[in-house]
Design a protein around this motif. Structure first.
Motif, PDB file in Angstrom:
ATOM      1  N   TYR A 113      20.134  34.470  50.520  1.00  0.00           N
ATOM      2  CA  TYR A 113      18.891  34.356  49.752  1.00  0.00           C
ATOM      3  C   TYR A 113      18.427  32.907  49.644  1.00  0.00           C
ATOM      4  N   PHE A 114      19.330  32.017  49.281  1.00  0.00           N
ATOM      5  CA  PHE A 114      18.972  30.607  49.112  1.00  0.00           C
ATOM      6  C   PHE A 114      18.514  30.000  50.439  1.00  0.00           C
ATOM      7  N   THR A 115      19.155  30.396  51.525  1.00  0.00           N
ATOM      8  CA  THR A 115      18.778  29.860  52.837  1.00  0.00           C
ATOM      9  C   THR A 115      17.353  30.252  53.199  1.00  0.00           C
ATOM     10  N   LEU A 116      16.999  31.503  52.951  1.00  0.00           N
ATOM     11  CA  LEU A 116      15.648  31.947  53.286  1.00  0.00           C
ATOM     12  C   LEU A 116      14.606  31.386  52.330  1.00  0.00           C
ATOM     13  N   ILE A 117      14.994  31.113  51.098  1.00  0.00           N
ATOM     14  CA  ILE A 117      14.094  30.418  50.175  1.00  0.00           C
ATOM     15  C   ILE A 117      13.817  29.010  50.700  1.00  0.00           C
ATOM     16  N   ASN A 118      14.874  28.317  51.117  1.00  0.00           N
ATOM     17  CA  ASN A 118      14.711  26.973  51.676  1.00  0.00           C
ATOM     18  C   ASN A 118      13.918  27.007  52.978  1.00  0.00           C
ATOM     19  N   PHE A 119      14.163  28.022  53.791  1.00  0.00           N
ATOM     20  CA  PHE A 119      13.436  28.155  55.054  1.00  0.00           C
ATOM     21  C   PHE A 119      11.940  28.269  54.783  1.00  0.00           C
ATOM     22  N   GLU A 120      11.574  29.159  53.887  1.00  0.00           N
ATOM     23  CA  GLU A 120      10.155  29.365  53.593  1.00  0.00           C
ATOM     24  C   GLU A 120       9.496  28.101  53.043  1.00  0.00           C
ATOM     25  N   SER A 121      10.150  27.441  52.101  1.00  0.00           N
ATOM     26  CA  SER A 121       9.543  26.258  51.485  1.00  0.00           C
ATOM     27  C   SER A 121       9.358  25.134  52.495  1.00  0.00           C
ATOM     28  N   GLN A 122      10.332  24.958  53.383  1.00  0.00           N
ATOM     29  CA  GLN A 122      10.231  23.906  54.390  1.00  0.00           C
ATOM     30  C   GLN A 122       9.163  24.227  55.433  1.00  0.00           C
ATOM     31  N   VAL A 123       9.123  25.477  55.877  1.00  0.00           N
ATOM     32  CA  VAL A 123       8.126  25.870  56.878  1.00  0.00           C
ATOM     33  C   VAL A 123       6.721  25.755  56.294  1.00  0.00           C
ATOM     34  N   ASN A 124       6.549  26.180  55.057  1.00  0.00           N
ATOM     35  CA  ASN A 124       5.235  26.064  54.419  1.00  0.00           C
ATOM     36  C   ASN A 124       4.794  24.611  54.302  1.00  0.00           C
ATOM     37  N   ASN A 125       5.753  23.718  54.162  1.00  0.00           N
ATOM     38  CA  ASN A 125       5.434  22.307  53.973  1.00  0.00           C
ATOM     39  C   ASN A 125       5.232  21.552  55.278  1.00  0.00           C
ATOM     40  N   GLY A 126       6.066  21.847  56.285  1.00  0.00           N
ATOM     41  CA  GLY A 126       5.983  21.061  57.518  1.00  0.00           C
ATOM     42  C   GLY A 126       6.390  21.794  58.774  1.00  0.00           C
ATOM     43  N   GLY A 127       6.441  23.115  58.712  1.00  0.00           N
ATOM     44  CA  GLY A 127       6.758  23.890  59.902  1.00  0.00           C
ATOM     45  C   GLY A 127       8.248  24.127  60.097  1.00  0.00           C
ATOM     46  N   VAL A 128       8.569  24.931  61.101  1.00  0.00           N
ATOM     47  CA  VAL A 128       9.960  25.277  61.402  1.00  0.00           C
ATOM     48  C   VAL A 128      10.757  24.027  61.775  1.00  0.00           C
ATOM     49  N   TYR A 129      10.114  23.112  62.478  1.00  0.00           N
ATOM     50  CA  TYR A 129      10.799  21.873  62.844  1.00  0.00           C
ATOM     51  C   TYR A 129      11.291  21.128  61.611  1.00  0.00           C
ATOM     52  N   GLN A 130      10.466  21.068  60.564  1.00  0.00           N
ATOM     53  CA  GLN A 130      10.884  20.351  59.354  1.00  0.00           C
ATOM     54  C   GLN A 130      12.125  20.996  58.747  1.00  0.00           C
ATOM     55  N   PHE A 131      12.185  22.322  58.747  1.00  0.00           N
ATOM     56  CA  PHE A 131      13.378  23.001  58.235  1.00  0.00           C
ATOM     57  C   PHE A 131      14.613  22.576  59.018  1.00  0.00           C
ATOM     58  N   LEU A 132      14.520  22.586  60.330  1.00  0.00           N
ATOM     59  CA  LEU A 132      15.671  22.243  61.166  1.00  0.00           C
ATOM     60  C   LEU A 132      16.008  20.758  61.086  1.00  0.00           C
ATOM     61  N   PHE A 133      15.016  19.932  60.888  1.00  0.00           N
ATOM     62  CA  PHE A 133      15.238  18.489  60.750  1.00  0.00           C
ATOM     63  C   PHE A 133      15.945  18.185  59.433  1.00  0.00           C
ATOM     64  N   ASN A 134      15.477  18.808  58.351  1.00  0.00           N
ATOM     65  CA  ASN A 134      16.044  18.539  57.027  1.00  0.00           C
ATOM     66  C   ASN A 134      17.328  19.303  56.756  1.00  0.00           C
ATOM     67  N   TYR A 135      17.451  20.489  57.343  1.00  0.00           N
ATOM     68  CA  TYR A 135      18.611  21.345  57.070  1.00  0.00           C
ATOM     69  C   TYR A 135      19.258  21.855  58.361  1.00  0.00           C
ATOM     70  N   PRO A 136      19.687  20.974  59.247  1.00  0.00           N
ATOM     71  CA  PRO A 136      20.335  21.458  60.473  1.00  0.00           C
ATOM     72  C   PRO A 136      21.569  22.303  60.173  1.00  0.00           C
ATOM     73  N   GLU A 137      22.215  22.030  59.033  1.00  0.00           N
ATOM     74  CA  GLU A 137      23.410  22.790  58.661  1.00  0.00           C
ATOM     75  C   GLU A 137      23.098  24.259  58.365  1.00  0.00           C
ATOM     76  N   LEU A 138      21.823  24.563  58.097  1.00  0.00           N
ATOM     77  CA  LEU A 138      21.425  25.941  57.801  1.00  0.00           C
ATOM     78  C   LEU A 138      20.833  26.653  59.016  1.00  0.00           C
ATOM     79  N   SER A 139      20.803  25.987  60.150  1.00  0.00           N
ATOM     80  CA  SER A 139      20.107  26.530  61.316  1.00  0.00           C
ATOM     81  C   SER A 139      20.669  27.875  61.767  1.00  0.00           C
ATOM     82  N   ILE A 140      21.983  27.989  61.864  1.00  0.00           N
ATOM     83  CA  ILE A 140      22.611  29.242  62.300  1.00  0.00           C
ATOM     84  C   ILE A 140      22.576  30.278  61.181  1.00  0.00           C
ATOM     85  N   LEU A 141      22.866  29.843  59.973  1.00  0.00           N
ATOM     86  CA  LEU A 141      22.860  30.750  58.831  1.00  0.00           C
ATOM     87  C   LEU A 141      21.484  31.375  58.628  1.00  0.00           C
ATOM     88  N   ALA A 142      20.430  30.633  58.905  1.00  0.00           N
ATOM     89  CA  ALA A 142      19.079  31.183  58.758  1.00  0.00           C
ATOM     90  C   ALA A 142      18.886  32.395  59.661  1.00  0.00           C
TER      91      ALA A 142
END
Length: 239
Positions: A113-142
């Motif tokens: 749940y927390f990972t997908l919350i973070n995914f949505e907030s990051q994508v809304n702010n700066g796209g999928v790239y921003q999520f992966l840039f800021n949270y590479p540790e969550l890339s597989i878990l997402a």
């Protein structure tokens, strides 16, 4: 009321982002990325929030019949109780913990749940790239979280992004290191961040539909359903 609510969300995300960035830049800039998975050796129930028996029903009743708003609806009220309050209560950034350390202490369902919350907030702010840039540790878990919650189209498209991401992982990590270099001026650091967008062109597929009302409603409803279907794993009833 709506404006104040949206501002409070933005402030919370900025605060969380600042402390994550600050900690990473000081302590983990050169550390290898620890990729989180569904299961964790350190997972426990200690961060599950205790909530009233009918808390979800009361939230849904509050919003029943009201016009849907992307940033002001039942989804965010549930998010505030099941996720935001957990972050706010624990303040892992003040406890010599990384974001990954904290998430590894959650239950598997909270981690999803927390990972997908973070995914949505990051994508809304700066796209999928921003999520992966800021949270590479969550890339597989997402990806695993998308599978767990039934986000089939997103899962399929995101898997393609991951292949491109890991193919360009070293380049993106180098840009990440340059961005976190406090000795460089801000314009150069920002350039290091923005240059990474051209490394992940496959994100355009997801971003072509992610911000639409139809997809947003489906995404948010699936996360609501996931919370509702996991009592004792994401929340506990306080009698």
């Amino acid at each position: 009321m709506k404006i104040g609510f949206i501002i409070s969300i933005g402030v919370f995300l900025l605060i969380i982002g600042f402390f994550i960035w600050k900690r990473k830049s000081k302590n983990t800039q050169n550390a290898p990325t620890e990729f989180l998975k569904l299961e964790s050796e350190n997972q426990s129930n200690k961060h599950i929030p205790k909530l009233p028996e009918n808390w979800i029903a009361e939230i849904e009743k509050k919003w029943d019949g009201k016009a849907w708003n992307k940033y002001n609806n039942a989804y965010y009220d549930i998010w505030a109780k099941a996720c935001e309050d957990v972050y706010d209560k624990n303040k892992y950034w003040e406890k010599n913990q990384t974001h990954a350390d904290f998430l590894n202490e959650l239950t598997k369902e909270q981690r999803v749940y927390f990972t997908l919350i973070n995914f949505e907030s990051q994508v809304n702010n700066g796209g999928v790239y921003q999520f992966l840039f800021n949270y590479p540790e969550l890339s597989i878990l997402a990806l695993q979280a998308m599978q767990e919650t039934g986000l089939e189209k997103l899962e399929k498209d995101y898997e393609i992004v991951l292949k491109e991401f890991f193919g360009n992982f070293k380049t993106i990590q180098d840009l990440h290191s340059k961005f976190n270099d406090n000795h460089r001026d801000w314009n150069n650091r920002w350039t290091s961040f923005s240059e990474g967008y051209k490394e992940l062109t496959s994100t355009e597929v997801i971003e072509s539909y992610f911000f639409t009302e139809i997809f947003t409603k489906d995404y948010q409803q699936k996360l609501i359903d996931y919370v509702k279907s996991n009592p004792d794993k994401i929340y506990k009833i306080e009698y």
